[in-house]
Design an enzyme around this catalytic site. Structure first.
Site, PDB file in Angstrom:
ATOM      1  N   LYS A  32     -15.567   4.287   5.510  1.00 49.18           N
ATOM      2  CA  LYS A  32     -14.450   4.234   6.450  1.00 49.18           C
ATOM      3  C   LYS A  32     -14.608   5.312   7.512  1.00 49.18           C
ATOM      4  O   LYS A  32     -14.972   6.456   7.209  1.00 49.18           O
ATOM      5  CB  LYS A  32     -13.113   4.409   5.722  1.00 49.18           C
ATOM      6  CG  LYS A  32     -12.749   3.230   4.835  1.00 49.18           C
ATOM      7  CD  LYS A  32     -11.339   3.322   4.317  1.00 49.18           C
ATOM      8  CE  LYS A  32     -10.345   2.976   5.409  1.00 49.18           C
ATOM      9  NZ  LYS A  32      -8.961   2.870   4.872  1.00 49.18           N
TER      10      LYS A  32
ATOM     11  N   GLU B  25     -13.523   4.820  -0.316  1.00 48.09           N
ATOM     12  CA  GLU B  25     -14.318   3.945   0.558  1.00 48.09           C
ATOM     13  C   GLU B  25     -15.147   4.837   1.478  1.00 48.09           C
ATOM     14  O   GLU B  25     -14.674   5.334   2.495  1.00 48.09           O
ATOM     15  CB  GLU B  25     -13.399   3.019   1.351  1.00 48.09           C
ATOM     16  CG  GLU B  25     -12.625   2.047   0.474  1.00 48.09           C
ATOM     17  CD  GLU B  25     -11.704   1.163   1.275  1.00 48.09           C
ATOM     18  OE1 GLU B  25     -12.126   0.066   1.688  1.00 48.09           O
ATOM     19  OE2 GLU B  25     -10.545   1.578   1.503  1.00 48.09           O
TER      20      GLU B  25
ATOM     21  N   GLU C  85       0.851  -1.197   0.000  1.00 49.33           N
ATOM     22  CA  GLU C  85       0.000   0.000   0.000  1.00 49.33           C
ATOM     23  C   GLU C  85       0.875   1.230   0.000  1.00 49.33           C
ATOM     24  O   GLU C  85       1.871   1.284   0.721  1.00 49.33           O
ATOM     25  CB  GLU C  85      -0.876   0.096   1.256  1.00 49.33           C
ATOM     26  CG  GLU C  85      -2.060  -0.803   1.371  1.00 49.33           C
ATOM     27  CD  GLU C  85      -2.828  -0.541   2.677  1.00 49.33           C
ATOM     28  OE1 GLU C  85      -2.779   0.608   3.169  1.00 49.33           O
ATOM     29  OE2 GLU C  85      -3.446  -1.475   3.187  1.00 49.33           O
TER      30      GLU C  85
ATOM     31  N   GLU D  25      -9.422   9.589   5.091  1.00 47.54           N
ATOM     32  CA  GLU D  25      -9.550   8.137   5.052  1.00 47.54           C
ATOM     33  C   GLU D  25     -10.512   7.678   3.952  1.00 47.54           C
ATOM     34  O   GLU D  25     -10.410   6.558   3.461  1.00 47.54           O
ATOM     35  CB  GLU D  25     -10.047   7.616   6.404  1.00 47.54           C
ATOM     36  CG  GLU D  25      -9.081   7.781   7.547  1.00 47.54           C
ATOM     37  CD  GLU D  25      -7.907   6.823   7.461  1.00 47.54           C
ATOM     38  OE1 GLU D  25      -8.065   5.757   6.852  1.00 47.54           O
ATOM     39  OE2 GLU D  25      -6.837   7.159   7.987  1.00 47.54           O
TER      40      GLU D  25
END
Length: 436
Positions: free
Chosen positions: A322, A319, A265, A328
């Site tokens: 999250k 996302e 990542e 985030e």
């Protein structure tokens, strides 16, 4: 004379063929570029749409945090390989018996796409659950035994940068001594079975601890004065290389110079809350585009020149579910409607990734010290667990920095192919100009 006539007749054809071959090389030479597919969202596109998006790019690898049968089925017949994740919650079951691991493998390892590796857990050693560490190696061993005969799939696990106790400067890279009981046997397993050491470095979090202009440029691969590692005599011009070499130093110190590194990542958010300095579209594009260009150049790092590591960019999509700050939920390269948040040169045929130079996209803000994170005004980085795509964990911190000349066969092969291309192109141009 006959040879000269042949060259004269076909020089133009050769030039055209070489031009086509070079464009094809640009479009397909990013096999070491991957992307993460996070699923903490309620608006993800259908699997077929995601597969179509991926195959329209030069992305060659996809990381899944848990089995995704629909998406895998949609990728059947493509040249995209999978890094398949075992959720942390499944690790105790795999560790419990070879039969349990065999059952998991039979149910979840696809046969219609290439599986380059399986990650047993994600940032498990820094997950906050002390019961998981002792179960990691047995789970990895049982899953390895469950692979079909002749399988080339590697078994590994993914770590956060918090496994490092020291990384500033990079040559001081060392793992936390209190992780040795679980980590050392895993390192030996990787050494014995050819598995890579997988890590999640995030220069973005280093910048959040030191928001000077110079540090932003250092994190974004932009022009900067560089930072010297006095112990090694090497100078670093970007945070990514510094973090990667800190891991390399830690592995070397443990006696594992042969264990390859995979970046599982890394990424940069394009949006954040008011206090999240640097989370802008310009900075996200600069980091990811310059990262792709850096990897494509195969220049490597100061400690390991000539070698680009397999790197998975976080993430394919935002996302939206999250928790935590806005950043985030804002790491996606694409929106759920498949439109890009910004361009980093991954479309097939786009050639080299667009690069960004200069200071852009953020008004420097005073560094805000967070618990466990110190400001490093002259250092290399402060590492954290990062923005994990598959688990919801508190970020953990540590301070953040291979033997010279250790190049990969892939890198050497690529350089040889490029050298031959240049030779043939030069000969064809000389013939066409009448000098040969």
């Amino acid at each position: 004379m006959v040879l000269r006539r042949w060259w004269e007749m076909d020089a133009a054809v050769i030039l055209r063929l070489l031009h086509v071959a070079f464009l094809f090389h640009l479009a397909t030479s990013q096999s070491f570029i991957g992307v993460n597919y996070g699923t903490i969202a309620d608006n993800l596109p259908p699997a077929a749409s995601t597969a179509s998006l991926l195959t329209s790019t030069s992305i060659g690898k996809l990381r899944l945090y848990e089995p995704q049968p629909d998406l895998v089925a949609a990728l059947a017949g493509s040249d995209i390989s999978i890094l398949l994740g075992v959720p942390n919650s499944d690790v105790p079951s795999l560790a419990s018996s070879p039969a349990a691991a065999a059952s998991w493998a039979a149910a979840n390892i696809p046969t219609t796409v290439s599986v380059s590796a399986i990650s047993v857990g994600n940032e498990l050693l820094n997950s906050g659950d002390p019961t998981l560490g002792p179960q990691l190696l047995p789970a990895m061993q049982n899953l390895l035994a469950a692979l079909p005969a002749g399988s080339t799939t590697k078994i590994s696990t993914v770590h956060s940068m918090a496994v490092l106790a020291s990384s500033d400067p990079p040559s001081s890279g060392a793992f936390h001594a209190d992780l040795a009981g679980s980590l050392d046997p895993v390192l030996e397993f990787l050494h014995q079975n050819g598995g890579p050491f997988m890590i999640n470095p995030y220069p973005y979090f280093a910048y959040s601890s030191d928001t000077r202009d110079e540090t932003l440029a250092f994190c974004l691969f932009q022009p900067n004065p560089g930072r010297a590692d006095a112990a090694s005599g090497l100078t670093y011009t970007n945070m990514f290389d510094a973090q990667l070499d800190a891991i390399r130093a830690a592995l070397d110190a443990k006696g594992y110079p042969d264990v390859d590194i995979v970046i599982a990542e890394t990424g940069w958010p394009y949006k954040g809350d008011a206090g999240e300095a640097g989370a802008t579209p310009d900075n996200a594009r600069a980091y990811n585009a310059n990262l792709v260009a850096h990897l494509k150049s195969q220049v490597g790092t100061p400690r390991t020149p000539g070698k680009s590591v397999d790197t998975y960019i976080f993430a394919l999509y935002d996302e939206d579910l999250k928790p935590g700050p806005a950043s985030e939920r804002s790491f996606g390269l694409y929106q759920a409607d498949l439109t890009p948040n910004y361009d980093i040169g991954l479309a097939k045929g786009s050639g080299a990734a667009p690069t960004t130079s200069g200071q852009i996209g953020v008004t420097p803000a005073p560094a805000q010290v967070q618990p466990g994170r110190g400001v490093t005004p002259t250092g290399f980085c402060v590492t954290t667990g990062g923005a994990s795509g598959g688990t919801q964990q508190a970020q953990q911190s540590s301070s953040c920095y291979e033997p010279a000349g250790a190049t990969s066969r892939r890198g050497q092969t690529g350089m040889r192919q490029f050298a031959w291309f240049c030779i043939l192109l030069g000969l064809a141009m000389l013939v066409q100009s009448g000098r040969l």
